[in-house]
Motif scaffolding. Structure first.
Motif, PDB file in Angstrom:
ATOM      1  N   ILE A 120       0.834  -1.205   0.000  1.00 18.02           N
ATOM      2  CA  ILE A 120       0.000   0.000   0.000  1.00 18.02           C
ATOM      3  C   ILE A 120       0.868   1.254   0.000  1.00 18.02           C
ATOM      4  O   ILE A 120       0.525   2.259  -0.642  1.00 18.02           O
ATOM      5  N   ILE A 121       2.007   1.212   0.686  1.00 17.00           N
ATOM      6  CA  ILE A 121       2.924   2.366   0.659  1.00 17.00           C
ATOM      7  C   ILE A 121       3.407   2.624  -0.767  1.00 17.00           C
ATOM      8  O   ILE A 121       3.457   3.767  -1.226  1.00 17.00           O
ATOM      9  N   GLU A 122       3.752   1.547  -1.474  1.00 18.34           N
ATOM     10  CA  GLU A 122       4.181   1.702  -2.872  1.00 18.34           C
ATOM     11  C   GLU A 122       3.078   2.340  -3.711  1.00 18.34           C
ATOM     12  O   GLU A 122       3.331   3.262  -4.505  1.00 18.34           O
ATOM     13  N   GLU A 123       1.847   1.886  -3.536  1.00 18.79           N
ATOM     14  CA  GLU A 123       0.720   2.453  -4.288  1.00 18.79           C
ATOM     15  C   GLU A 123       0.502   3.917  -3.915  1.00 18.79           C
ATOM     16  O   GLU A 123       0.255   4.765  -4.779  1.00 18.79           O
ATOM     17  N   ALA A 124       0.588   4.219  -2.629  1.00 17.78           N
ATOM     18  CA  ALA A 124       0.344   5.587  -2.162  1.00 17.78           C
ATOM     19  C   ALA A 124       1.416   6.545  -2.666  1.00 17.78           C
ATOM     20  O   ALA A 124       1.126   7.681  -3.063  1.00 17.78           O
ATOM     21  N   LEU A 125       2.669   6.095  -2.663  1.00 17.89           N
ATOM     22  CA  LEU A 125       3.760   6.944  -3.169  1.00 17.89           C
ATOM     23  C   LEU A 125       3.568   7.231  -4.657  1.00 17.89           C
ATOM     24  O   LEU A 125       3.753   8.373  -5.110  1.00 17.89           O
ATOM     25  N   ALA A 126       3.200   6.207  -5.419  1.00 18.87           N
ATOM     26  CA  ALA A 126       2.968   6.401  -6.855  1.00 18.87           C
ATOM     27  C   ALA A 126       1.809   7.368  -7.079  1.00 18.87           C
ATOM     28  O   ALA A 126       1.866   8.253  -7.954  1.00 18.87           O
ATOM     29  N   VAL A 184       0.775   4.120   6.720  1.00 19.44           N
ATOM     30  CA  VAL A 184       0.995   4.701   5.390  1.00 19.44           C
ATOM     31  C   VAL A 184       1.044   6.224   5.483  1.00 19.44           C
ATOM     32  O   VAL A 184       1.911   6.870   4.882  1.00 19.44           O
ATOM     33  N   ALA A 185       0.116   6.810   6.242  1.00 17.24           N
ATOM     34  CA  ALA A 185       0.116   8.267   6.419  1.00 17.24           C
ATOM     35  C   ALA A 185       1.416   8.741   7.075  1.00 17.24           C
ATOM     36  O   ALA A 185       1.985   9.760   6.679  1.00 17.24           O
ATOM     37  N   SER A 186       1.896   7.985   8.063  1.00 15.28           N
ATOM     38  CA  SER A 186       3.172   8.326   8.712  1.00 15.28           C
ATOM     39  C   SER A 186       4.322   8.303   7.717  1.00 15.28           C
ATOM     40  O   SER A 186       5.199   9.173   7.732  1.00 15.28           O
ATOM     41  N   HIS A 187       4.318   7.299   6.843  1.00 19.10           N
ATOM     42  CA  HIS A 187       5.383   7.178   5.847  1.00 19.10           C
ATOM     43  C   HIS A 187       5.358   8.366   4.878  1.00 19.10           C
ATOM     44  O   HIS A 187       6.415   8.927   4.553  1.00 19.10           O
ATOM     45  N   LEU A 188       4.178   8.749   4.432  1.00 15.33           N
ATOM     46  CA  LEU A 188       4.056   9.895   3.525  1.00 15.33           C
ATOM     47  C   LEU A 188       4.523  11.179   4.206  1.00 15.33           C
ATOM     48  O   LEU A 188       5.231  11.995   3.603  1.00 15.33           O
ATOM     49  N   THR A 189       4.119  11.362   5.453  1.00 23.07           N
ATOM     50  CA  THR A 189       4.514  12.564   6.192  1.00 23.07           C
ATOM     51  C   THR A 189       6.024  12.611   6.379  1.00 23.07           C
ATOM     52  O   THR A 189       6.649  13.668   6.248  1.00 23.07           O
ATOM     53  N   GLU A 190       6.613  11.463   6.665  1.00 23.64           N
ATOM     54  CA  GLU A 190       8.069  11.409   6.841  1.00 23.64           C
ATOM     55  C   GLU A 190       8.793  11.701   5.529  1.00 23.64           C
ATOM     56  O   GLU A 190       9.794  12.429   5.508  1.00 23.64           O
ATOM     57  N   LYS A 191       8.291  11.168   4.429  1.00 23.59           N
ATOM     58  CA  LYS A 191       8.973  11.348   3.138  1.00 23.59           C
ATOM     59  C   LYS A 191       8.824  12.766   2.599  1.00 23.59           C
ATOM     60  O   LYS A 191       9.787  13.374   2.137  1.00 23.59           O
ATOM     61  N   GLN A 228      -6.834   8.974  -1.772  1.00 26.46           N
ATOM     62  CA  GLN A 228      -7.954   8.061  -1.600  1.00 26.46           C
ATOM     63  C   GLN A 228      -7.851   6.902  -2.585  1.00 26.46           C
ATOM     64  O   GLN A 228      -7.298   7.043  -3.682  1.00 26.46           O
ATOM     65  N   LYS A 229      -8.345   5.750  -2.162  1.00 26.18           N
ATOM     66  CA  LYS A 229      -8.433   4.607  -3.076  1.00 26.18           C
ATOM     67  C   LYS A 229      -9.431   3.605  -2.520  1.00 26.18           C
ATOM     68  O   LYS A 229      -9.544   3.438  -1.307  1.00 26.18           O
ATOM     69  N   GLU A 230     -10.143   2.974  -3.418  1.00 28.81           N
ATOM     70  CA  GLU A 230     -11.066   1.903  -3.034  1.00 28.81           C
ATOM     71  C   GLU A 230     -10.259   0.696  -2.551  1.00 28.81           C
ATOM     72  O   GLU A 230      -9.287   0.280  -3.184  1.00 28.81           O
ATOM     73  N   GLY A 231     -10.660   0.165  -1.408  1.00 31.96           N
ATOM     74  CA  GLY A 231     -10.144  -1.141  -1.007  1.00 31.96           C
ATOM     75  C   GLY A 231      -8.837  -1.167  -0.246  1.00 31.96           C
ATOM     76  O   GLY A 231      -8.369  -2.256   0.117  1.00 31.96           O
ATOM     77  N   TRP A 232      -8.208  -0.028   0.008  1.00 35.52           N
ATOM     78  CA  TRP A 232      -7.007  -0.071   0.847  1.00 35.52           C
ATOM     79  C   TRP A 232      -7.384  -0.619   2.216  1.00 35.52           C
ATOM     80  O   TRP A 232      -8.426  -0.261   2.784  1.00 35.52           O
ATOM     81  N   VAL A 236      -4.802   9.627   4.539  1.00 35.72           N
ATOM     82  CA  VAL A 236      -4.932   8.476   3.647  1.00 35.72           C
ATOM     83  C   VAL A 236      -6.318   7.867   3.857  1.00 35.72           C
ATOM     84  O   VAL A 236      -6.665   7.462   4.970  1.00 35.72           O
ATOM     85  N   ILE A 237      -7.099   7.809   2.770  1.00 33.93           N
ATOM     86  CA  ILE A 237      -8.506   7.421   2.849  1.00 33.93           C
ATOM     87  C   ILE A 237      -8.753   6.123   2.076  1.00 33.93           C
ATOM     88  O   ILE A 237      -8.368   6.005   0.909  1.00 33.93           O
ATOM     89  N   SER A 238      -9.391   5.167   2.746  1.00 31.12           N
ATOM     90  CA  SER A 238      -9.848   3.943   2.082  1.00 31.12           C
ATOM     91  C   SER A 238     -11.358   4.048   1.906  1.00 31.12           C
ATOM     92  O   SER A 238     -12.096   4.266   2.868  1.00 31.12           O
ATOM     93  N   VAL A 239     -11.829   3.902   0.669  1.00 26.49           N
ATOM     94  CA  VAL A 239     -13.257   4.068   0.362  1.00 26.49           C
ATOM     95  C   VAL A 239     -13.898   2.695   0.166  1.00 26.49           C
ATOM     96  O   VAL A 239     -13.363   1.835  -0.532  1.00 26.49           O
ATOM     97  N   ASP A 240     -15.041   2.526   0.814  1.00 30.05           N
ATOM     98  CA  ASP A 240     -15.792   1.271   0.682  1.00 30.05           C
ATOM     99  C   ASP A 240     -17.274   1.610   0.715  1.00 30.05           C
ATOM    100  O   ASP A 240     -17.763   2.229   1.674  1.00 30.05           O
ATOM    101  N   ASN A 241     -17.998   1.251  -0.346  1.00 25.08           N
ATOM    102  CA  ASN A 241     -19.444   1.526  -0.435  1.00 25.08           C
ATOM    103  C   ASN A 241     -19.783   2.994  -0.193  1.00 25.08           C
ATOM    104  O   ASN A 241     -20.742   3.325   0.519  1.00 25.08           O
ATOM    105  N   GLY A 242     -18.984   3.859  -0.766  1.00 24.49           N
ATOM    106  CA  GLY A 242     -19.282   5.283  -0.708  1.00 24.49           C
ATOM    107  C   GLY A 242     -18.856   5.989   0.573  1.00 24.49           C
ATOM    108  O   GLY A 242     -19.056   7.197   0.716  1.00 24.49           O
TER     109      GLY A 242
END
Length: 563
Positions: A327-333, A362-369, A350-354, A376-382
């Motif tokens: 998920i970190i790889e996906e979030a960075l991309a 993941v949010a910590s990793h993004l903030t550090e980088k 945001q992404k469906e299904g994370w 970081v938002i995971s969406v499920d059924n709206g």
């Protein structure tokens, strides 16, 4: 990312004053000054970290009310339902409260919400569970401070609710609980505002069973306090400094099994072992499945059962690490593709299904980088479920309060928070929180700052200095390990890459040489070479791996020397 070096100003007069009064080395005196500890009593309490210095638990607003209600439950033979969060603070708080209540002869039931199925904390299911369990009282630990609707539902069943929570309360209104114990609530006179929930449960133990009772809960109190990343100052420092030695000597079969499984049973434990060995395994169950496994571990009275539960946590942790990497790889991309870093100070992805269990990591990793607030938002059924992390200078909870019109729920602290949001509100929320950031977050705050306690010659680094500095331990949030810098040192050996991303080499200053190790600093291998002059920022550590102890530099930053 380049760091701004902020070297603390030295105060020789205050150094001498504190050094003489406390009988400590002038460097330690300066470290106290750097941490704004200049009052003599505060400094003495800092070093003693004695349980006797803790404040009267009855100073906590509503503590007397909670104590009387629990005593009444015991007298009436009522069962108490403990509702805890699924993180380390919530689990350790639940276990300690279980221990207190059982010692008082009170019957106990537990509910830890399933992160995926139930959501966070004190939720709408609790009223039904309380009725099914035949509970006359619900005690929520590490949750509940914003759970207005859930508390109302329980109240309608003629069941009282006590909330023991350290999260930020809503300034406008608190839930209609029988009693709320939270030092951050309005008009609470308790002097220390930064206890984790496990610290507040420890205060409850003191109020109900006497101050000496805290001696028997310090192992788990220390674990919950460190893992929740609250400042290791004041009473938190007392709990952790007193509690760390108790962990190795614990009689809790679950903790014993975890120490044995992770091979740290015979080590001198530090906050590092809690933050990077014990804590992640306790959290892993709630991230990947049900935190009930972690609760069962610490409630177990059978050594074999406890070891099997510890193995289950370890397996969950391995699964968590693999999922986290993906998920970190996906979030960075996604961040590189979608975020305009010139325009957006807050990263909202945001992404469906994370998997919701690793969003905070993941949010910590993004903030550090990227060194900016990240959501970081995971969406499920709206419906989006999110974890957020921030940087110094941007109060996350206050920022989310400014965006409340787009949020279903939110809660947390200055540096970390969680929220739920409808999918159609994500774009306007992203725009508004970035507007808030543009108004409140200065551009210079988006450059990471490395606070350095002092500049010293490399030759000053020795075992004696390492032992002198150790007087300031335990280190962690609010009391960071001291960082020093030395300039114009020479790279003596060709930097070697160890493992995936660890750099190791020798440096010297005239005839004095010492090894340096940089975790996560493999990128510098192609930048520095033997014979170069460099400036180093570092912590002083001790390397005793299969040899007599020697000092070592634990690198925080490397710069090519000027001139």
């Amino acid at each position: 990312m380049p760091k701004i070096w902020k070297i603390c100003s030295q105060d020789p007069k205050q150094q001498v004053k504190l050094s003489n009064a406390l009988g400590v080395h002038p460097i330690v005196a300066q470290l106290l000054i750097n941490r704004e500890i200049t009052d003599l009593k505060e400094a003495k309490d800092f070093f003693s970290a004695d349980l006797s210095t803790m404040h009267d638990p009855l100073l906590l607003k509503n503590m007397d009310k909670a104590v009387k209600r629990i005593a009444r439950a015991g007298a009436k033979g009522e069962k108490i339902l403990i509702v805890g969060d699924y993180d380390v603070d919530g689990i350790t708080s639940s276990v300690l409260l279980n221990k207190i209540l059982r010692q008082l002869g009170i019957r106990v039931a537990h509910y830890i919400p399933h992160r995926m199925n139930d959501g966070y904390g004190l939720n709408e299911h609790v009223s039904r569970i309380a009725v099914n369990e035949g509970a006359g009282l619900v005690i929520a630990v590490d949750c509940g401070i914003t759970a207005h609707h859930a508390v109302d539902l329980v109240n309608r069943q003629n069941v009282d609710v006590i909330v023991i929570d350290h999260h930020e309360p809503n300034a406008a209104e608190l839930p209609a609980a029988f009693a709320i114990i939270n030092p951050k609530q309005r008009d609470c006179p308790y002097p220390f505002k930064h206890l984790a929930s496990v610290g507040l449960v420890t205060k409850l133990a003191q109020a109900m069973l006497g101050r000496e009772s805290s001696e028997h809960v310090l192992d788990l109190a220390a674990i919950g306090t460190v893992a929740d990343v609250v400042p290791l100052r004041g009473e938190n420092r007392v709990l952790v400094k007193s509690g760390l030695p108790k962990i190795s000597a614990t009689k809790n079969k679950g903790l014993m099994a975890l120490l044995e499984l992770t091979k740290i049973k015979d080590k001198k434990l530090t906050p590092f072992h809690i933050g990077f060995v014990i804590g992640p395994r306790i959290n892993a169950a709630g991230r990947m499945d049900s935190a009930q496994t972690s609760l069962d571990l610490f409630l177990s009275e059978d050594s074999q059962e406890a070891y099997e539960l510890a193995r289950a946590l370890d397996k969950h942790n391995v699964q968590r690490q693999a999922m986290q990497r993906n998920i970190i790889e996906e979030a960075l991309a996604l961040a590189e593709q979608e975020i305009n870093f010139k325009e957006q100070k807050v990263i909202v992805l945001q992404k469906e299904g994370w998997h919701r269990g690793v969003l905070g990591i993941v949010a910590s990793h993004l903030t550090e980088k990227y060194y900016r607030p990240s959501i970081v938002i995971s969406v499920d059924n709206g419906i989006g479920t999110a974890s957020a992390r921030s940087i110094d200078g941007f109060h996350l909870h206050e920022a989310l309060a400014s965006c409340a019109e787009y949020l279903e729920e939110f809660g947390g602290h200055a540096g970390a928070a969680g929220l739920t949001i409808k999918a159609e509100n994500i774009d306007p929320f992203r725009a508004l929180i970035n507007q808030v950031a543009h108004e409140t977050l200065e551009l210079k705050k988006l450059m990471p700052t490395l606070v350095i306690d002092g500049e010293i010659p490399l030759s000053m680094v020795n075992l004696e200095l390492a032992e002198i500095i150790d007087a300031m331990a335990p280190f962690g949030e609010g009391n960071p390990a001291p960082v020093f810098c030395s300039r114009q040192v020479t790279v003596k050996s060709r930097p070697a890459l160890l493992g995936k991303n660890t750099l190791k080499f020798w440096v010297c200053d005239n005839d004095y040489a010492i090894s340096a190790v940089g975790f996560g600093m493999g990128e510098y291998q192609g930048i520095i070479s033997a014979g170069q002059k460099i400036d180093l920022a570092y912590e002083i550590s001790i390397d005793d791996w299969n040899k007599s102890p020697v000092p070592q530099l634990k690198l925080k930053d490397i710069r090519l020397s000027e001139g």
